[in-house]
Design a protein around this motif. Sequence first.
Motif, PDB file in Angstrom:
ATOM      1  N   GLN A   1      71.077 -64.814  38.907  1.00 23.09           N
ATOM      2  CA  GLN A   1      69.749 -65.139  39.429  1.00 23.09           C
ATOM      3  C   GLN A   1      69.600 -66.618  39.813  1.00 23.09           C
ATOM      4  O   GLN A   1      68.491 -67.062  40.137  1.00 23.09           O
ATOM      5  CB  GLN A   1      68.678 -64.742  38.403  1.00 23.09           C
ATOM      6  CG  GLN A   1      68.606 -63.245  38.164  1.00 23.09           C
ATOM      7  CD  GLN A   1      67.567 -62.848  37.130  1.00 23.09           C
ATOM      8  OE1 GLN A   1      66.660 -63.610  36.816  1.00 23.09           O
ATOM      9  NE2 GLN A   1      67.711 -61.648  36.589  1.00 23.09           N
TER      10      GLN A   1
ATOM     11  N   GLU B   1      70.310 -68.188  42.441  1.00 23.30           N
ATOM     12  CA  GLU B   1      69.868 -68.427  43.817  1.00 23.30           C
ATOM     13  C   GLU B   1      68.449 -67.944  44.087  1.00 23.30           C
ATOM     14  O   GLU B   1      67.913 -68.187  45.168  1.00 23.30           O
ATOM     15  CB  GLU B   1      70.832 -67.750  44.793  1.00 23.30           C
ATOM     16  CG  GLU B   1      70.859 -66.239  44.661  1.00 23.30           C
ATOM     17  CD  GLU B   1      72.017 -65.613  45.419  1.00 23.30           C
ATOM     18  OE1 GLU B   1      71.869 -65.426  46.642  1.00 23.30           O
ATOM     19  OE2 GLU B   1      73.045 -65.329  44.785  1.00 23.30           O
ATOM     20  N   MET B   2      67.831 -67.248  43.124  1.00 25.36           N
ATOM     21  CA  MET B   2      66.474 -66.745  43.358  1.00 25.36           C
ATOM     22  C   MET B   2      65.474 -67.407  42.425  1.00 25.36           C
ATOM     23  O   MET B   2      64.354 -66.926  42.248  1.00 25.36           O
ATOM     24  CB  MET B   2      66.422 -65.231  43.194  1.00 25.36           C
ATOM     25  CG  MET B   2      67.082 -64.712  41.953  1.00 25.36           C
ATOM     26  SD  MET B   2      66.613 -63.032  41.514  1.00 25.36           S
ATOM     27  CE  MET B   2      64.945 -63.296  40.960  1.00 25.36           C
TER      28      MET B   2
ATOM     29  N   ALA C   1      61.053 -67.702  42.671  1.00 24.89           N
ATOM     30  CA  ALA C   1      60.610 -66.666  43.611  1.00 24.89           C
ATOM     31  C   ALA C   1      59.135 -66.356  43.370  1.00 24.89           C
ATOM     32  O   ALA C   1      58.709 -66.132  42.247  1.00 24.89           O
ATOM     33  CB  ALA C   1      61.470 -65.407  43.442  1.00 24.89           C
ATOM     34  N   TYR C   2      58.370 -66.290  44.436  1.00 24.20           N
ATOM     35  CA  TYR C   2      56.901 -66.353  44.382  1.00 24.20           C
ATOM     36  C   TYR C   2      56.201 -65.056  43.995  1.00 24.20           C
ATOM     37  O   TYR C   2      56.556 -63.970  44.425  1.00 24.20           O
ATOM     38  CB  TYR C   2      56.365 -66.785  45.758  1.00 24.20           C
ATOM     39  CG  TYR C   2      54.862 -66.708  45.887  1.00 24.20           C
ATOM     40  CD1 TYR C   2      54.052 -67.633  45.257  1.00 24.20           C
ATOM     41  CD2 TYR C   2      54.261 -65.681  46.620  1.00 24.20           C
ATOM     42  CE1 TYR C   2      52.667 -67.566  45.355  1.00 24.20           C
ATOM     43  CE2 TYR C   2      52.883 -65.606  46.736  1.00 24.20           C
ATOM     44  CZ  TYR C   2      52.090 -66.548  46.097  1.00 24.20           C
ATOM     45  OH  TYR C   2      50.733 -66.475  46.188  1.00 24.20           O
TER      46      TYR C   2
ATOM     47  N   GLU D   1      55.042 -62.745  41.562  1.00 23.20           N
ATOM     48  CA  GLU D   1      55.041 -61.461  40.876  1.00 23.20           C
ATOM     49  C   GLU D   1      55.123 -61.627  39.355  1.00 23.20           C
ATOM     50  O   GLU D   1      55.560 -62.667  38.865  1.00 23.20           O
ATOM     51  CB  GLU D   1      56.249 -60.615  41.337  1.00 23.20           C
ATOM     52  CG  GLU D   1      56.343 -60.408  42.836  1.00 23.20           C
ATOM     53  CD  GLU D   1      55.254 -59.522  43.413  1.00 23.20           C
ATOM     54  OE1 GLU D   1      54.425 -59.006  42.635  1.00 23.20           O
ATOM     55  OE2 GLU D   1      55.222 -59.343  44.641  1.00 23.20           O
TER      56      GLU D   1
ATOM     57  N   TRP E   1      58.599 -58.276  39.959  1.00 26.37           N
ATOM     58  CA  TRP E   1      59.562 -59.353  40.247  1.00 26.37           C
ATOM     59  C   TRP E   1      60.990 -58.809  40.239  1.00 26.37           C
ATOM     60  O   TRP E   1      61.804 -59.155  41.098  1.00 26.37           O
ATOM     61  CB  TRP E   1      59.348 -60.443  39.196  1.00 26.37           C
ATOM     62  CG  TRP E   1      60.262 -61.613  39.247  1.00 26.37           C
ATOM     63  CD1 TRP E   1      60.132 -62.742  40.005  1.00 26.37           C
ATOM     64  CD2 TRP E   1      61.448 -61.801  38.470  1.00 26.37           C
ATOM     65  NE1 TRP E   1      61.157 -63.610  39.752  1.00 26.37           N
ATOM     66  CE2 TRP E   1      61.979 -63.054  38.810  1.00 26.37           C
ATOM     67  CE3 TRP E   1      62.106 -61.018  37.512  1.00 26.37           C
ATOM     68  CZ2 TRP E   1      63.145 -63.547  38.238  1.00 26.37           C
ATOM     69  CZ3 TRP E   1      63.259 -61.507  36.938  1.00 26.37           C
ATOM     70  CH2 TRP E   1      63.768 -62.758  37.302  1.00 26.37           C
TER      71      TRP E   1
ATOM     72  N   ASN F   1      61.979 -55.722  40.938  1.00 25.23           N
ATOM     73  CA  ASN F   1      62.210 -54.881  42.114  1.00 25.23           C
ATOM     74  C   ASN F   1      62.224 -55.675  43.412  1.00 25.23           C
ATOM     75  O   ASN F   1      62.987 -55.371  44.340  1.00 25.23           O
ATOM     76  CB  ASN F   1      61.136 -53.787  42.177  1.00 25.23           C
ATOM     77  CG  ASN F   1      61.341 -52.727  41.108  1.00 25.23           C
ATOM     78  OD1 ASN F   1      62.435 -52.203  40.962  1.00 25.23           O
ATOM     79  ND2 ASN F   1      60.299 -52.420  40.354  1.00 25.23           N
ATOM     80  N   THR F   2      61.374 -56.690  43.493  1.00 21.90           N
ATOM     81  CA  THR F   2      61.239 -57.451  44.744  1.00 21.90           C
ATOM     82  C   THR F   2      62.376 -58.443  44.937  1.00 21.90           C
ATOM     83  O   THR F   2      62.878 -58.616  46.064  1.00 21.90           O
ATOM     84  CB  THR F   2      59.894 -58.207  44.752  1.00 21.90           C
ATOM     85  OG1 THR F   2      58.833 -57.272  44.529  1.00 21.90           O
ATOM     86  CG2 THR F   2      59.684 -58.928  46.073  1.00 21.90           C
ATOM     87  N   TYR F   3      62.779 -59.104  43.870  1.00 22.28           N
ATOM     88  CA  TYR F   3      63.730 -60.212  43.999  1.00 22.28           C
ATOM     89  C   TYR F   3      65.060 -59.991  43.281  1.00 22.28           C
ATOM     90  O   TYR F   3      66.126 -60.224  43.851  1.00 22.28           O
ATOM     91  CB  TYR F   3      63.105 -61.502  43.448  1.00 22.28           C
ATOM     92  CG  TYR F   3      61.855 -61.936  44.157  1.00 22.28           C
ATOM     93  CD1 TYR F   3      61.892 -62.373  45.489  1.00 22.28           C
ATOM     94  CD2 TYR F   3      60.616 -61.924  43.515  1.00 22.28           C
ATOM     95  CE1 TYR F   3      60.734 -62.778  46.149  1.00 22.28           C
ATOM     96  CE2 TYR F   3      59.460 -62.333  44.155  1.00 22.28           C
ATOM     97  CZ  TYR F   3      59.516 -62.761  45.470  1.00 22.28           C
ATOM     98  OH  TYR F   3      58.385 -63.163  46.112  1.00 22.28           O
ATOM     99  N   THR F   4      64.989 -59.538  42.025  1.00 23.93           N
ATOM    100  CA  THR F   4      66.199 -59.539  41.193  1.00 23.93           C
ATOM    101  C   THR F   4      67.223 -58.516  41.646  1.00 23.93           C
ATOM    102  O   THR F   4      68.398 -58.854  41.857  1.00 23.93           O
ATOM    103  CB  THR F   4      65.821 -59.272  39.718  1.00 23.93           C
ATOM    104  OG1 THR F   4      64.853 -60.233  39.315  1.00 23.93           O
ATOM    105  CG2 THR F   4      67.034 -59.358  38.827  1.00 23.93           C
TER     106      THR F   4
ATOM    107  N   THR G   1      69.114 -59.246  44.852  1.00 28.22           N
ATOM    108  CA  THR G   1      70.046 -60.365  44.670  1.00 28.22           C
ATOM    109  C   THR G   1      71.298 -59.916  43.932  1.00 28.22           C
ATOM    110  O   THR G   1      72.429 -60.268  44.302  1.00 28.22           O
ATOM    111  CB  THR G   1      69.363 -61.506  43.889  1.00 28.22           C
ATOM    112  OG1 THR G   1      68.226 -61.952  44.623  1.00 28.22           O
ATOM    113  CG2 THR G   1      70.312 -62.666  43.673  1.00 28.22           C
TER     114      THR G   1
END
Length: 441
Positions: free
Chosen positions: A86, A88-89, A92-93, A95, A100, A102-105, A108
Amino acid sequence: MSSILSPIAIRGRFLDIQNTVSKASDIDQAVRYIEDGLLISHEGKISWFGTWEEGQSQLNADMNVQHYPDQLIVPGFIDTHIHFPQSEMIGAYGEQLLEWLNTYTFPTEIQFENKAYADKIAQFFVNELLKNGTTTALVFCTVHPQSVDALFEVAEQHQMRLIAGKVMMDRHAPEALCDTAESAYTDSKALIEKWHGKGRNLYAITPRFAPTSTPEQLSAAGKLKAEFPDVYVHTHLSENKNEIAWVKDLFPEQKGYLDVYHHYGLTGSRSVFAHCVHLKDEEWDCMHQTDSAIAFCPTSNLFLGSGLFPLKKTWEKQVKVGLGTDVGAGTSFNQLQTLNEAYKVQQLQGDKLSAFEALYHATIGGAKALDLDEKLGNFNIGKEADFVVLDLKPTAIQALRQERAKGIDDAFFALMTMGDDRNIHSTYVFGQLAYSKSNAQ
């Protein structure tokens, strides 16, 4: 690991906590501050430590002494919960936990199927740890075994003590990130046999959290723990209220969230549960009775709006606790910045976090949480020589504040509330220089 390491001699100001304690009020009596001290390391371990005046007779004629007269030397920082995929993320805005993920992790982490990609991020990750003075970390990889290989291969280059494991996750996640109960067991067992105890590497059985593992997979994780009792268990617990409600729906037969893990044999002296923001009293009691540990992750808990961790309760309930950055939900690799937020989390609850208690949690307390306090966490003779040289005045405002410091506790408190990676002058791992600000790119 190389069998021969060059001996080193370090002179400077040293600050550590000499032993673990059972009350926060006892930490002051355990503080050791040597204004002009000497540390000698042979074969990666501390062979002598004390005052410069007493230690000169211990020096060989051909031994060079590295002198840090204006810095402060402390034990290496210990991060008890962090996700290397994680990196690089981070930041992340917008959530909270479940959204969070589901949207970002998950998007990635899918990239780590590619070993070359995993190698690249692993190298970045370890460099970032060293740049921030972190010498030991308990780390989540991804579901891919090659992500574990990538991380341990880099750690081995630095002879660094890392604990890590392959994520086990067989439901409620993208298909590309799911294993099965059987494959998670087989892959994890092979990784344990390949890496656990090789050099300074240690393995952690790593179910992501109860909702993403079926009962069959948690049973397989418990089977692994029974077969390899000296490996770690690393997972998440009671971070978010919606998460807790989800666990209750998924495991109605268990008394609560922690009882899910306890039922499958996943609690114990080498089990570390990240967050634990919303534990019930009976769960605190179970943590104590099983000698399980908590990773307190203040920057993450604030960033995701998870809640305020009751650090004071760890002393009341006699539960081991260490400090975690939890990158990428956490917002910094730096333990000074993490302590800064930890202080504020306690203030918001009407409690205080002293400078010396903060140092305790970031060093010997973290070592105790990882069941490594016989090897790490302070400058006691025989321990592994992991330590950080801190620059107290890298900025004009810090220099001004340090000029007003009333003793070493005030100096360290100012450091932890204002500090960041600019304060890391040098990082030593297993008695060897692993990072120097003057040589950094």
